[in-house]
Design an enzyme around this catalytic site. Structure first.
Site, short mmCIF file in Angstrom:
data_model
loop_
_atom_site.label_atom_id
_atom_site.label_comp_id
_atom_site.label_asym_id
_atom_site.label_seq_id
_atom_site.Cartn_x
_atom_site.Cartn_y
_atom_site.Cartn_z
N LYS A 75 0.83 -1.20 0.00
CA LYS A 75 0.00 0.00 0.00
C LYS A 75 0.87 1.26 0.00
CE LYS A 75 -3.84 -2.28 2.35
NZ LYS A 75 -4.46 -2.66 1.13
N CYS A 76 1.87 1.26 -0.85
CA CYS A 76 2.87 2.31 -0.91
C CYS A 76 2.85 2.94 -2.30
CB CYS A 76 4.25 1.69 -0.62
SG CYS A 76 5.65 2.78 -0.81
N GLY A 77 3.26 4.18 -2.38
CA GLY A 77 3.36 4.82 -3.70
C GLY A 77 4.35 4.12 -4.62
N PHE A 78 5.30 3.38 -4.04
CA PHE A 78 6.28 2.65 -4.84
C PHE A 78 5.85 1.21 -5.15
CE2 PHE A 78 9.08 5.78 -2.59
CZ PHE A 78 9.43 6.51 -3.71
N THR A 79 4.69 0.79 -4.68
CA THR A 79 4.23 -0.58 -4.88
C THR A 79 4.24 -1.01 -6.34
OG1 THR A 79 2.91 -0.49 -2.86
CG2 THR A 79 2.31 -2.18 -4.44
#
Length: 159
Positions: A35-39
């Site tokens: 659930k990360c912007g880098f996922t």
């Protein structure tokens, strides 16, 4: 500990695995979160793995919930997310801490071998990457913003 091969880690099923199983391979170790912007980097990591695994690359994902609680799931939920959302086939391990009093010994060693900017030891965010050569030595550390495809040249040079 002298090389990565001296460590073990629990896989997503809870089984303790020796990293010596990856002896002779180039290893890209990444602390991950769903659930990360880098996922979306899972896609690039998987592409590298699929393209280069026959030449000796292995990507190892280590889910971590230390950064803004961006990996809240259990091992089954994480594995299912990786498989269904990004068709991940590289090894994904059990959730770990990468900083602090409960950090995994592997990460204590990785951070000592390849400190961050200005010599900092802490992992700053999800999707920090460590590149390990075929001899088990850490060659590079990359910021979360470094896209997996930007590592291809250095990885290929080690293969």
């Amino acid at each position: 500990m002298k090389s990565i091969y001296d460590f073990t880690a629990r896989d997503a099923t809870g089984t303790e695995r020796s990293l010596a199983d990856y002896r002779g391979k180039v290893i890209l170790i990444v602390n991950t979160a769903s659930k990360c912007g880098f996922t979306p980097q899972y896609e690039g990591l998987e592409a590298l793995y699929r393209d280069l695994q026959d030449r000796g690359l292995v990507v190892l994902g280590f889910p971590c919930n230390q950064f803004n609680k961006q990996e809240p799931g259990n091992s089954d939920e994480i594995a299912t997310f990786c498989r269904l959302t990004y068709d991940v086939s590289f090894p994904v391990f059990a959730k770990i801490d990468v900083n602090g009093t409960d950090e995994a010994p592997l990460y204590t060693w990785l951070k000592a071998q390849a400190p961050g900017v200005l010599g900092t030891k802490s992992v700053k965010w999800n999707f920090t990457k460590f590149l390990v050569d075929r001899d088990g030595s850490v060659r590079s550390r990359y910021a979360p913003s470094t896209k997996p495809e930007d590592l291809r040249g250095e990885i290929e040079a080690l293969l």
